[in-house]
Scaffold this motif. Structure first.
Motif, PDB file in Angstrom:
ATOM      1  N   TRP A 238     -23.746   2.304  11.098  1.00  0.00           N
ATOM      2  CA  TRP A 238     -23.346   0.897  11.084  1.00  0.00           C
ATOM      3  C   TRP A 238     -22.147   0.674  11.983  1.00  0.00           C
ATOM      4  N   CYS A 239     -21.216   1.620  12.016  1.00  0.00           N
ATOM      5  CA  CYS A 239     -20.051   1.488  12.899  1.00  0.00           C
ATOM      6  C   CYS A 239     -20.468   1.442  14.360  1.00  0.00           C
ATOM      7  N   ASN A 240     -21.549   2.115  14.703  1.00  0.00           N
ATOM      8  CA  ASN A 240     -22.055   2.037  16.073  1.00  0.00           C
ATOM      9  C   ASN A 240     -22.780   0.722  16.317  1.00  0.00           C
ATOM     10  N   ALA A 241     -23.425   0.186  15.287  1.00  0.00           N
ATOM     11  CA  ALA A 241     -24.194  -1.044  15.458  1.00  0.00           C
ATOM     12  C   ALA A 241     -23.291  -2.256  15.613  1.00  0.00           C
ATOM     13  N   MET A 242     -22.177  -2.305  14.874  1.00  0.00           N
ATOM     14  CA  MET A 242     -21.357  -3.502  14.858  1.00  0.00           C
ATOM     15  C   MET A 242     -20.726  -3.822  16.218  1.00  0.00           C
ATOM     16  N   PRO A 243     -20.007  -2.894  16.876  1.00  0.00           N
ATOM     17  CA  PRO A 243     -19.394  -3.271  18.160  1.00  0.00           C
ATOM     18  C   PRO A 243     -20.427  -3.645  19.207  1.00  0.00           C
TER      19      PRO A 243
ATOM     20  N   GLY B 190     -25.986   2.401 -11.563  1.00  0.00           N
ATOM     21  CA  GLY B 190     -25.995   0.945 -11.490  1.00  0.00           C
ATOM     22  C   GLY B 190     -24.873   0.417 -10.647  1.00  0.00           C
ATOM     23  N   PHE B 191     -23.689   0.228 -11.254  1.00  0.00           N
ATOM     24  CA  PHE B 191     -22.512  -0.300 -10.571  1.00  0.00           C
ATOM     25  C   PHE B 191     -22.855  -1.564  -9.771  1.00  0.00           C
ATOM     26  N   ASN B 192     -23.550  -2.503 -10.436  1.00  0.00           N
ATOM     27  CA  ASN B 192     -23.935  -3.776  -9.805  1.00  0.00           C
ATOM     28  C   ASN B 192     -24.837  -3.578  -8.594  1.00  0.00           C
ATOM     29  N   LEU B 193     -25.477  -2.423  -8.505  1.00  0.00           N
ATOM     30  CA  LEU B 193     -26.380  -2.123  -7.390  1.00  0.00           C
ATOM     31  C   LEU B 193     -25.722  -2.395  -6.044  1.00  0.00           C
ATOM     32  N   GLY B 194     -24.466  -1.968  -5.931  1.00  0.00           N
ATOM     33  CA  GLY B 194     -23.768  -2.108  -4.661  1.00  0.00           C
ATOM     34  C   GLY B 194     -24.448  -1.299  -3.580  1.00  0.00           C
ATOM     35  N   PRO B 195     -24.456  -1.782  -2.340  1.00  0.00           N
ATOM     36  CA  PRO B 195     -25.136  -1.063  -1.267  1.00  0.00           C
ATOM     37  C   PRO B 195     -24.548   0.313  -1.009  1.00  0.00           C
ATOM     38  N   VAL B 196     -25.392   1.258  -0.684  1.00  0.00           N
ATOM     39  CA  VAL B 196     -24.970   2.556  -0.164  1.00  0.00           C
ATOM     40  C   VAL B 196     -25.115   2.474   1.346  1.00  0.00           C
ATOM     41  N   LEU B 197     -24.016   2.546   2.046  1.00  0.00           N
ATOM     42  CA  LEU B 197     -23.978   2.229   3.472  1.00  0.00           C
ATOM     43  C   LEU B 197     -23.942   3.499   4.311  1.00  0.00           C
ATOM     44  N   ILE B 198     -24.793   3.577   5.322  1.00  0.00           N
ATOM     45  CA  ILE B 198     -24.734   4.685   6.279  1.00  0.00           C
ATOM     46  C   ILE B 198     -23.680   4.307   7.313  1.00  0.00           C
ATOM     47  N   ARG B 199     -22.429   4.695   7.074  1.00  0.00           N
ATOM     48  CA  ARG B 199     -21.317   4.096   7.789  1.00  0.00           C
ATOM     49  C   ARG B 199     -21.271   4.465   9.264  1.00  0.00           C
ATOM     50  N   GLU B 200     -21.577   5.706   9.605  1.00  0.00           N
ATOM     51  CA  GLU B 200     -21.480   6.081  11.018  1.00  0.00           C
ATOM     52  C   GLU B 200     -22.423   5.235  11.862  1.00  0.00           C
TER      53      GLU B 200
ATOM     54  N   HIS C 293     -19.123  -7.466   3.159  1.00  0.00           N
ATOM     55  CA  HIS C 293     -19.877  -6.510   3.970  1.00  0.00           C
ATOM     56  C   HIS C 293     -21.269  -7.042   4.289  1.00  0.00           C
ATOM     57  N   SER C 294     -21.894  -7.713   3.322  1.00  0.00           N
ATOM     58  CA  SER C 294     -23.263  -8.206   3.538  1.00  0.00           C
ATOM     59  C   SER C 294     -23.322  -9.167   4.711  1.00  0.00           C
ATOM     60  N   GLU C 295     -22.303 -10.005   4.854  1.00  0.00           N
ATOM     61  CA  GLU C 295     -22.279 -10.952   5.966  1.00  0.00           C
ATOM     62  C   GLU C 295     -22.247 -10.230   7.305  1.00  0.00           C
ATOM     63  N   LEU C 296     -21.403  -9.193   7.415  1.00  0.00           N
ATOM     64  CA  LEU C 296     -21.312  -8.444   8.666  1.00  0.00           C
ATOM     65  C   LEU C 296     -22.566  -7.619   8.916  1.00  0.00           C
ATOM     66  N   ILE C 297     -23.172  -7.104   7.850  1.00  0.00           N
ATOM     67  CA  ILE C 297     -24.404  -6.331   7.994  1.00  0.00           C
ATOM     68  C   ILE C 297     -25.519  -7.202   8.557  1.00  0.00           C
ATOM     69  N   GLU C 298     -25.631  -8.423   8.039  1.00  0.00           N
ATOM     70  CA  GLU C 298     -26.661  -9.339   8.540  1.00  0.00           C
ATOM     71  C   GLU C 298     -26.374  -9.755   9.979  1.00  0.00           C
ATOM     72  N   GLN C 299     -25.101  -9.963  10.298  1.00  0.00           N
ATOM     73  CA  GLN C 299     -24.730 -10.356  11.654  1.00  0.00           C
ATOM     74  C   GLN C 299     -25.127  -9.291  12.666  1.00  0.00           C
ATOM     75  N   SER C 300     -25.022  -8.025  12.284  1.00  0.00           N
ATOM     76  CA  SER C 300     -25.342  -6.924  13.197  1.00  0.00           C
ATOM     77  C   SER C 300     -26.788  -6.471  13.085  1.00  0.00           C
TER      78      SER C 300
ATOM     79  N   ALA D 220     -28.265  -4.918  10.712  1.00  0.00           N
ATOM     80  CA  ALA D 220     -28.239  -3.515  10.296  1.00  0.00           C
ATOM     81  C   ALA D 220     -28.748  -3.333   8.874  1.00  0.00           C
ATOM     82  N   GLN D 221     -29.583  -4.273   8.391  1.00  0.00           N
ATOM     83  CA  GLN D 221     -30.074  -4.179   7.016  1.00  0.00           C
ATOM     84  C   GLN D 221     -30.850  -2.895   6.761  1.00  0.00           C
ATOM     85  N   HIS D 222     -31.481  -2.369   7.811  1.00  0.00           N
ATOM     86  CA  HIS D 222     -32.276  -1.153   7.637  1.00  0.00           C
ATOM     87  C   HIS D 222     -31.411   0.073   7.360  1.00  0.00           C
TER      88      HIS D 222
END
Length: 258
Positions: free
Chosen positions: A203-208, A191-201, A121-128, A130-132
């Motif tokens: 991000w789904c608009n940002a990726m396409p 904790g849970f390895n500090l996995g990202p909490v993603l604002i999916r809606e 997911h991190s790779e796609l987030i950086e590509q788009s 959408a880190q914010h």
């Protein structure tokens, strides 16, 4: 670019990720949805990349849990009586594969996918860019009863062997971490390895939009009337001028695709 043309139905997080990876492999991909990206399944969930979820959900096997499902008192399950005859073979297989003698092998295979969830997911987030939209503070899972808290503690100990790290919190620790939480909560984990909490809606608009080159109408021969975004290659050819045999198409269906 190869000669494969792919239609992905469902522009949620799974559909968009699938479309982008197919595009990387040289396919001409058309991403289709009946509405805006991320407004179906990806809109209704918590938006968490769950690196800790290395144990898939098994079919309930104890009587108390089954009764909550049957009486629709479990918020994780809903069903329609008219649909049960159609889905009974699938539910039966789900029940059988949730037995202890099958479950562990399935969990081992499932874990090989989940272990890469954050890095992929991190790779796609950086590509788009959408880190914010990402919160990397982890998340808290809290419990109201000692029984559920103890069961979760057993699970946390098991998954720690697979690199999933978390911190147990008692009731006082929960309220210290989140002062707004009430006295009814007896404990939890964070904790849970500090996995990202993603604002999916969002991000789904940002990726396409980050990769989209053209948007137009769908092939009229298809039994759907949806908005779509084309990620690469030509538009799907209309009947009578197709350069590709119908078998060259691939349909990837999500649970709420059209």
């Amino acid at each position: 670019m190869n000669d494969k043309q792919v239609v992905v139905l469902g522009a949620g997080i799974v559909g968009i990720s699938t479309a982008l990876h197919l595009q990387r492999r040289g396919c001409a991909v058309t991403l289709v949805d009946k509405g805006a990206p991320g407004r179906e399944t990806s809109y209704g969930n918590a938006g968490i990349i769950q690196r800790e979820a290395v144990e898939p959900y098994g079919f309930p096997r104890d009587l108390a849990s089954l009764m909550r499902v049957v009486t629709k008192r479990d918020i994780g399950v809903n069903y329609h009586l008219r649909a049960l005859p159609e889905y009974m073979p699938t539910l039966t297989r789900y029940w059988a594969n949730s037995a202890p003698r099958h479950y562990q092998a399935i969990a081992d295979a499932f874990r090989t996918l989940v272990e890469h969830s954050i890095s992929e997911h991190s790779e796609l987030i950086e590509q788009s860019e959408a880190q914010h939209l990402i919160v990397r503070k982890g998340w808290i899972q809290a419990f109201r009863t000692p029984e559920k808290y103890e069961k979760a503690m057993e699970s946390a100990q098991r998954v720690s062997a697979h690199g999933v790290l978390s911190q147990a919190l008692d009731g006082a620790g929960l309220r210290l971490a989140e002062p707004a939480l009430g006295e009814a909560l007896v404990g939890g984990f964070t904790g849970f390895n500090l996995g990202p909490v993603l604002i999916r809606e969002s991000w789904c608009n940002a990726m396409p939009s980050s990769s989209c080159v053209r948007a137009d109408s769908l092939n009229a021969a298809m039994p759907v009337h949806c908005a779509k975004r084309e990620l690469a290659g030509e538009s799907p050819p209309s009947p009578g001028r197709s350069k590709h045999h119908r078998s060259s198409w691939r349909l990837v269906l999500g649970p709420k695709s059209c």
